[in-house]
Design a protein around this motif. Structure first.
Motif, short mmCIF file in Angstrom:
data_model
loop_
_atom_site.label_atom_id
_atom_site.label_comp_id
_atom_site.label_asym_id
_atom_site.label_seq_id
_atom_site.Cartn_x
_atom_site.Cartn_y
_atom_site.Cartn_z
N ARG A 289 29.92 44.95 43.36
CA ARG A 289 30.32 43.55 43.29
C ARG A 289 30.79 43.13 41.91
N ILE A 290 30.36 43.82 40.87
CA ILE A 290 30.74 43.43 39.51
C ILE A 290 31.60 44.53 38.86
N GLU B 88 24.56 47.19 44.14
CA GLU B 88 25.27 45.91 44.26
C GLU B 88 26.08 45.63 43.01
N ARG C 131 43.21 41.72 43.17
CA ARG C 131 43.72 40.37 43.26
C ARG C 131 42.77 39.38 42.59
N GLY C 132 43.30 38.57 41.69
CA GLY C 132 42.48 37.54 41.09
C GLY C 132 41.75 37.97 39.84
N ALA C 133 41.59 39.29 39.64
CA ALA C 133 40.93 39.73 38.41
C ALA C 133 41.85 39.47 37.23
N PRO C 134 41.29 39.23 36.06
CA PRO C 134 42.15 38.95 34.91
C PRO C 134 42.91 40.20 34.50
N ASP D 24 29.11 38.12 30.06
CA ASP D 24 28.84 37.03 30.99
C ASP D 24 28.59 37.55 32.40
N TYR D 25 29.43 38.47 32.84
CA TYR D 25 29.27 38.99 34.20
C TYR D 25 27.97 39.77 34.32
N PRO E 48 35.26 45.57 40.72
CA PRO E 48 36.33 44.55 40.59
C PRO E 48 36.67 44.24 39.15
N SER E 49 35.66 44.22 38.28
CA SER E 49 35.94 43.86 36.90
C SER E 49 36.75 44.94 36.19
#
Lengths: 267, 307
Positions: B222-223, B218, B302-305, B204-205, B226-227
């Protein structure tokens, strides 16, 4: 003959997937033309290749043969002019609601809008889906329906020529779904944008669409029938329930899906 | 799912064990009484104190018991190892004042640890940069994985100190050699975990990135980062632990002012008490390093699964 060139056109599109030396044909000979401002639904049983069709239009997968045209240009890669609202929202969990929309805005309008303009544009789209109040929240902190609204805002913010929605309300409960359908109708009425939506919900298709594309069962699925929904807009779901035209349209789709192309469970 | 490079699960499991080693807070078993009408400050403070006590008291008791046992076991006059009281008598200055400075041969252990930490910072920093970059390559490209993975699997089993003669020959200097040994020790878990993390980025990402037409850079910032951050930081935590292991061993051989050489030097002049104090320093610093990287990871992801 159609007087003006359609915005989006699929010509004899085939799609086959290769797996382990074996090729399975998913779509065979799909022809479709979508006019500017139209709301088109694609409906069919699961596994009929409707998501594949959307991915082909989005450019996320490539056609095996045939061509997809957008404004007479061949589609061969994904791009923001065909923004997608994904089935499971696909928001980036490490970004806030605002940043999830802003990342697309920054990318698309980097040259054409100033920083302040991009901010206003982002907020405007969040307001359009009534999510401005949650701009600093993270996706994990908001409900499924809200996530999907942010997903719609993100897609709309790219100002796509065609908005592609892949079963956008499939994962939502019935009340949230009805609420979002109304919002999508309102947005479509306001922006007059072109939308292609995948769905397996007959009522949703009839309520929202100008035309309903009905897919035959796979493998080698093709377009079985295209139904024009002749209902005046704005449409109100409560009034439509008793509307004979609505009932007729609904009947046609149900007949197609369950009588002529009943879902054959693979043994 | 593709085959994982190595059993990253096991590696992460190892980290989780150390985490589980700290005493877990007991769940509040007592059912709450009637809900208080106002916020109960005294009760909240009491609860807080209780939580701290349950975390701190058990290890203190165990530590005390260990010291008692140690004292009893080594109190004989002909004992080969020093008892806690003897260590206190012998090495009081090292324990009490970590930052004294009586010339280059007589430094407090705090200074020595800082010198060692500087080397770790260089070696581990380089390993983090190179490891994440290589891991991203291996995670993104099927061909890079096919080519590099077998080589990584062989190289990562080479013991750190086996690299030292080669690096001494190459750099002709003790300091860069020690840094290289740290680098080569710490890099493997970082590469492997980063690669696994990047292979696990949801489709999905990737689709979102494709629709947005993010370019490679990028996408990376950006992906990808963090992922894959939870995986990357697991690799960094294992890496920083390994690099602290390696620095002590490397310094024993290369000399200098570091804590590793201090141990070697103390052994050569039979100062066993000093060695034990140094061991405690090393353990505490290693523990703090692990916690520091874990903390940075929590802030960064922070916030990542999965965090």
């Amino acid at each position: 003959m159609i007087p003006q060139k359609p915005l989006l056109k699929l010509e004899q599109v085939d799609k086959a997937f290769e797996r382990g030396g074996q090729s399975s044909v998913v779509l065979k000979g799909v022809d479709l033309a979508v006019e500017k401002g139209e709301f088109v639904s694609i409906i069919g049983h699961s596994g009929c290749g409707k998501s594949t069709m959307l991915n082909l239009i989005a450019g996320l997968t490539r056609v095996t043969s045939g061509v997809v045209f957008l404004e007479n240009k061949v589609v061969d890669a994904p791009g923001p002019d065909r923004a997608v609202v994904f089935q499971n929202h696909s928001l980036l969990p490490w970004l806030s609601v605002y940043d999830n929309v802003r990342i697309g805005v920054d990318k698309v309008f980097f040259r054409t809008k100033s920083r302040a303009e991009r901010h206003l544009w982002t907020m405007e789209k969040l307001e359009l889906v009534q999510m401005a109040h949650a701009r600093d929240k993270r996706p994990s902190e908001i409900s499924g329906g809200m996530k999907q609204r942010v997903g719609i805002a993100r897609a709309l913010a790219m100002e796509p020529k065609v908005l592609l929605m892949d079963e956008p309300f499939g994962a939502l409960d019935a009340l949230t779904r009805a609420h979002l359908q109304d919002q999508v109708m309102a947005i479509h009425a306001g922006l007059q944008n072109t939308v292609i939506m995948i769905t397996h919900d007959v009522d949703e298709a009839v309520l929202l669409s100008d035309r309903i594309v009905m897919m035959t069962n796979g493998p080698a699925a093709k377009i079985g029938e295209i139904l024009t929904v002749d209902l005046p807009r704005p449409r109100k779901r409560l009034e439509l329930v008793a509307d004979p035209a609505y009932i007729r349209a609904r009947q046609r789709v149900l007949e197609f899906l369950y009588e002529r192309h009943g879902f054959v469970e693979a043994a | 799912m593709t085959r994982p490079l190595i059993n990253a699960e096991a590696l992460r499991g190892a980290v989780k064990v150390t985490r589980a080693g700290s005493v877990p807070l007991p769940s509040d078993a007592a059912p709450p009484a009637a809900p208080p009408a106002r916020y109960d400050f005294a009760g909240a403070a009491l609860k807080q104190a209780k939580a701290v006590a349950t975390a701190v008291v058990p290890p203190l008791i165990v530590l005390f018991l260990m010291l008692v046992f140690w004292q009893l076991a080594t109190s004989a006059p002909n004992s080969s190892l020093p008892s806690p009281t003897k260590i206190w008598a012998d090495s009081k200055d090292l324990i009490v004042s970590p930052f004294f400075n009586y010339g280059p041969q007589d430094l407090g252990l705090g200074w020595r640890v800082l010198v060692s930490l500087e080397r770790v910072a260089y070696g581990f920093g380089l390993a983090a940069i190179a490891g994440i970059a290589l891991g991203a390559l291996v995670g993104q490209s099927q061909w890079a994985m096919r080519g590099l993975d077998p080589i990584f699997q062989v190289l990562r089993t080479v013991p750190p100190l086996a690299w030292l003669p080669l690096s001494l020959a190459a750099f002709r200097d003790a300091n860069p050699s020690a840094i290289f040994v740290i680098f080569i020790t710490a890099i493997w878990p970082i590469i492997i975990n980063t690669a696994v993390g990047i292979r696990n980025i949801p489709q999905d990402y990737r689709n979102v990135a494709a629709v947005l037409r993010l370019n490679q850079l990028e996408f990376f910032w950006r992906i990808m980062l963090p992922s894959a951050a939870p995986y990357i930081f697991t690799g960094l935590r294992i890496g920083v632990g390994l690099s602290w292991l390696a620095i002590v061993a490397a310094e024993m051989l290369t000399g200098g002012v570091g804590i590793g050489f201090f141990i070697w030097d103390a052994w050569n002049s039979s100062r066993l008490s000093d060695i034990i104090v140094a061991l405690v320093y090393i353990g505490v610093v290693g523990f703090l390093l692990d916690r520091l990287v874990a903390l940075v990871g929590r802030i960064a992801a922070r916030g990542a699964p999965g965090v």
